[in-house]
Write a protein that holds these residues in place. Structure first.
Motif, PDB file in Angstrom:
ATOM      1  N   ARG A   9       0.997  -0.791   0.134  1.00 31.52           N
ATOM      2  CA  ARG A   9       0.477   0.240  -0.162  1.00 31.52           C
ATOM      3  C   ARG A   9       1.144   1.206  -0.141  1.00 31.52           C
ATOM      4  NH1 ARG A   9      -5.536  -0.857   1.030  1.00 31.52           N
ATOM      5  NH2 ARG A   9      -5.680   1.305   1.825  1.00 31.52           N
ATOM      6  N   ASP A  10      -0.005   2.445  -0.645  1.00 32.46           N
ATOM      7  CA  ASP A  10       0.503   3.436  -0.485  1.00 32.46           C
ATOM      8  C   ASP A  10       1.745   3.911  -1.123  1.00 32.46           C
ATOM      9  OD1 ASP A  10      -0.758   4.709   1.445  1.00 32.46           O
ATOM     10  OD2 ASP A  10       0.336   3.388   2.770  1.00 32.46           O
ATOM     11  N   ARG A  24      -9.592   7.620  -8.821  1.00 32.03           N
ATOM     12  CA  ARG A  24     -10.117   8.885  -7.840  1.00 32.03           C
ATOM     13  C   ARG A  24     -10.081   9.949  -8.467  1.00 32.03           C
ATOM     14  NH1 ARG A  24     -12.168   6.646  -3.539  1.00 32.03           N
ATOM     15  NH2 ARG A  24     -10.488   4.930  -2.701  1.00 32.03           N
ATOM     16  N   ASP A  59      -7.165   4.096  -7.888  1.00 33.01           N
ATOM     17  CA  ASP A  59      -7.142   3.953  -6.645  1.00 33.01           C
ATOM     18  C   ASP A  59      -6.770   1.993  -7.015  1.00 33.01           C
ATOM     19  OD1 ASP A  59      -6.207   3.019  -4.051  1.00 33.01           O
ATOM     20  OD2 ASP A  59      -7.242   4.445  -3.818  1.00 33.01           O
ATOM     21  N   ASN A 116      -6.443  -0.396  -4.159  1.00 32.05           N
ATOM     22  CA  ASN A 116      -5.747  -1.345  -2.763  1.00 32.05           C
ATOM     23  C   ASN A 116      -5.089  -0.118  -1.767  1.00 32.05           C
ATOM     24  OD1 ASN A 116      -8.092  -3.238  -2.272  1.00 32.05           O
ATOM     25  ND2 ASN A 116      -6.976  -4.287  -3.404  1.00 32.05           N
ATOM     26  N   GLY A 117      -4.334   0.835  -2.611  1.00 28.75           N
ATOM     27  CA  GLY A 117      -3.597   2.178  -1.779  1.00 28.75           C
ATOM     28  C   GLY A 117      -2.840   2.426  -2.905  1.00 28.75           C
ATOM     29  N   ILE A 118      -2.799   1.255  -3.827  1.00 28.91           N
ATOM     30  CA  ILE A 118      -1.622   1.548  -5.077  1.00 28.91           C
ATOM     31  C   ILE A 118      -1.962   2.263  -6.322  1.00 28.91           C
ATOM     32  CG2 ILE A 118      -0.573   0.636  -7.010  1.00 28.91           C
ATOM     33  CD1 ILE A 118      -0.690  -1.762  -5.824  1.00 28.91           C
ATOM     34  N   ALA A 119      -1.723   3.529  -6.191  1.00 25.45           N
ATOM     35  CA  ALA A 119      -2.013   4.616  -7.018  1.00 25.45           C
ATOM     36  C   ALA A 119      -1.548   4.307  -8.302  1.00 25.45           C
ATOM     37  CB  ALA A 119      -1.624   5.765  -6.293  1.00 25.45           C
ATOM     38  N   LYS A 135       2.406  10.840   1.087  1.00 26.08           N
ATOM     39  CA  LYS A 135       2.674  10.340   1.311  1.00 26.08           C
ATOM     40  C   LYS A 135       2.200   8.765   1.287  1.00 26.08           C
ATOM     41  CE  LYS A 135      -0.834  13.541   2.873  1.00 26.08           C
ATOM     42  NZ  LYS A 135      -2.673  13.920   3.536  1.00 26.08           N
ATOM     43  N   MET A 136       3.758   8.792   0.250  1.00 26.41           N
ATOM     44  CA  MET A 136       3.686   7.448  -0.141  1.00 26.41           C
ATOM     45  C   MET A 136       4.835   6.864   0.607  1.00 26.41           C
ATOM     46  SD  MET A 136       1.334   7.080  -2.229  1.00 26.41           S
ATOM     47  CE  MET A 136      -0.285   7.840  -3.809  1.00 26.41           C
ATOM     48  N   ARG A 137       4.810   6.091  -0.073  1.00 20.50           N
ATOM     49  CA  ARG A 137       6.451   4.488   0.329  1.00 20.50           C
ATOM     50  C   ARG A 137       7.305   4.735  -0.215  1.00 20.50           C
ATOM     51  NH1 ARG A 137       4.679  -0.528   3.733  1.00 20.50           N
ATOM     52  NH2 ARG A 137       6.866  -0.114   4.953  1.00 20.50           N
TER      53      ARG A 137
END
Length: 485
Positions: A327-328, A375, A400, A402-405, A430-432
């Motif tokens: 995610r993220d 999104r 989006d 499951n948290g992957i943009a 905000k992304m890892r």
């Protein structure tokens, strides 16, 4: 003085499944039959605008021909190449006697029946102008330097930086030397050294940074007019592929050759120190998970880089992100106009089940079936491109999963700048991790926001492993396929 200017180019990956046709050159992207200098700046018209501004400031007359630069892909169709070459030659004939011809080309364009399009363009121009007109060209450093180019141009100058953030300075350099040559104040003589190498040289990194700086310091001293380190474009099975050094001296062939040989040997000596390290997709994901920095880790999917001719629709890395429930993370840009159409028709907030990517051929891999939420949508996603001009990705969406943009675009183009994400509302801070489909041109604009920048080798037609490239038409042994200069 009467100066003729034109832009015509593309970078050809002979392993790409995508042919380069008429729409690639004469569609919405960088196509002007004339008058490109009166339009907003892009990497294609930047040299033309630079030359016009300089020439008019010096009281010279400008004759402007076409501006056409296609997105890198596979072979250009023969008829398309000949049509565009014909426009330039038609305009050059109509211009009558000119003192200078300045051409912005790529240097690695291959068409059906033409291994060396730039050499062919220069030869046709020389046949029209005769020997007394100064003909100069500015090329991408990922070019093939050929005997036909050397025979028909008085001046060849390539970009010195990778990323190519020096298009304008190199255009200024060419204009200055061509003007001086036409005025008779210099007598440029070119010499080359064949490094017999295949590699990727990233100019922000050592030892390449120091080499480029020293190379530039040699210019304008002791009769040396210009030095170009030609990296070459390895993904083309053509004669003359590979790295070379090109030196232009003022009236002294031996001086030019001696320096080209010296610098070429220095490039050979730094071959091991220059080697890049590439991660597997899972190693890249592991690096994201291991990072403790608040800033995102930026990973480059170099093998599916549209800027090297890839389709930009390979999904191997995305599939591993989904399978591992990461995610993220933001990833883009995927070229899939059909998915963009479905998402735009559905609208923001809708959740869809889609088949993404994997559409163009074996190097695209398999498509991914996924369910995601739309999104954001836009009619025209813009990013900052080469030379600081705008670069359009066309209609685009943020999907989006499951948290992957995921950024999906209609216009096939590599990721140049964070705006490819942020103009859709994705907050990279905000992304890892941020994964870009690009090889190096993203670097300058992403490095400042990244905890680190790493490179991934995944399936695709721009494979970075030079030892595995099949180049039977190169006509000579090239390192690292054999360890000899």
């Amino acid at each position: 003085m009467r100066i003729f200017i034109a832009t015509f180019g593309t970078e050809t990956n002979t392993f790409s499944p995508l042919m380069t046709g008429r729409a690639a050159f004469m569609g919405e992207r960088d196509w002007y039959r004339s008058g490109a200098t009166h339009h907003p700046t892009t990497m294609a018209n930047l040299p033309l605008k630079t030359w016009r501004d300089l020439a008019e400031a010096n009281g010279h007359e400008v004759v402007e021909s076409i501006c056409s630069f296609a997105q890198p892909a596979g072979l250009t169709l023969r008829g398309v190449y000949e049509e565009l070459r014909g426009y330039i030659m038609e305009d050059l004939k109509a211009a009558g006697p000119v003192d200078v011809v300045l051409l912005s080309m790529h240097g690695a364009m291959v068409a059906v029946g033409y291994d060396d399009c730039e050499g062919d363009v220069l030869a046709h121009a020389r046949a029209i102008t005769g020997p007394d007109t100064v003909i100069g060209t500015v090329l991408d450093l990922h070019c093939h330097l050929t005997p036909l180019m050397m025979q028909n141009a008085d001046l060849i100058i390539t970009y010195k930086e990778y990323p190519h953030d020096d298009i304008q300075p190199r255009s200024v350099e060419l204009y200055r030397l061509a003007s001086e040559a036409a005025a008779g104040t210099i007598s440029p003589i070119m010499a080359e050294h064949d490094c017999r190498m295949l590699s990727i040289w990233r100019t922000p990194n050592q030892p390449v940074r120091a080499f480029v700086d020293r190379m530039q310091a040699l210019e304008s001293h002791d009769g040396i007019l210009s030095v170009s380190f030609i990296h070459g474009f390895p993904w083309a099975d053509v004669p003359h592929v590979g790295a070379k050094l090109l030196v232009i001296a003022d009236g002294d062939a031996k001086k030019a050759q001696d320096l080209a040989d010296q610098l070429g040997k220095e490039v050979w000596e730094m071959r091991e120190a220059n080697s890049s390290h590439y991660l597997t997709p899972d190693e890249g994901i592991d690096a994201i998970l291991a990072s403790t920095d608040a800033r995102p880790l930026v990973l480059a999917d170099v093998s599916d880089n549209a800027g090297g001719g890839a389709a930009s629709d390979n999904t191997v890395i995305l599939r591993r992100l989904i399978d591992r429930a990461i995610r993220d993370v933001a990833i883009g840009c995927f070229w899939d106009p059909q998915v963009v159409t479905f998402c735009r028709d559905a609208g923001v907030g809708e959740t869809l089940t889609l088949r993404l990517g994997g559409k163009c051929g074996p190097t695209s891999g398999d498509p991914v079936d996924l369910t995601g939420t739309v999104r954001a949508v836009t009619d025209n996603l813009l990013q900052i491109g080469l030379g600081g001009g705008r670069s359009s990705l066309g209609p685009a969406v943020w999907l989006d999963v499951n948290g992957i943009a995921i950024v999906v675009v209609s216009g096939r183009q590599q990721t140049f700048s964070p705006e490819a994400f942020t103009n859709l509302g994705i907050e990279l801070s905000k992304m890892r991790g941020v994964i870009v489909k690009s090889a190096q041109h993203f670097y300058n604009r992403f490095a400042g926001l990244a905890s680190d920048v790493l490179f991934i080798s995944a399936p695709g037609c721009v494979q970075p492993d030079m030892e595995t490239l099949k180049l039977p038409r190169s006509g000579r042994v090239l390192w690292p396929q054999a360890d000899k200069p």
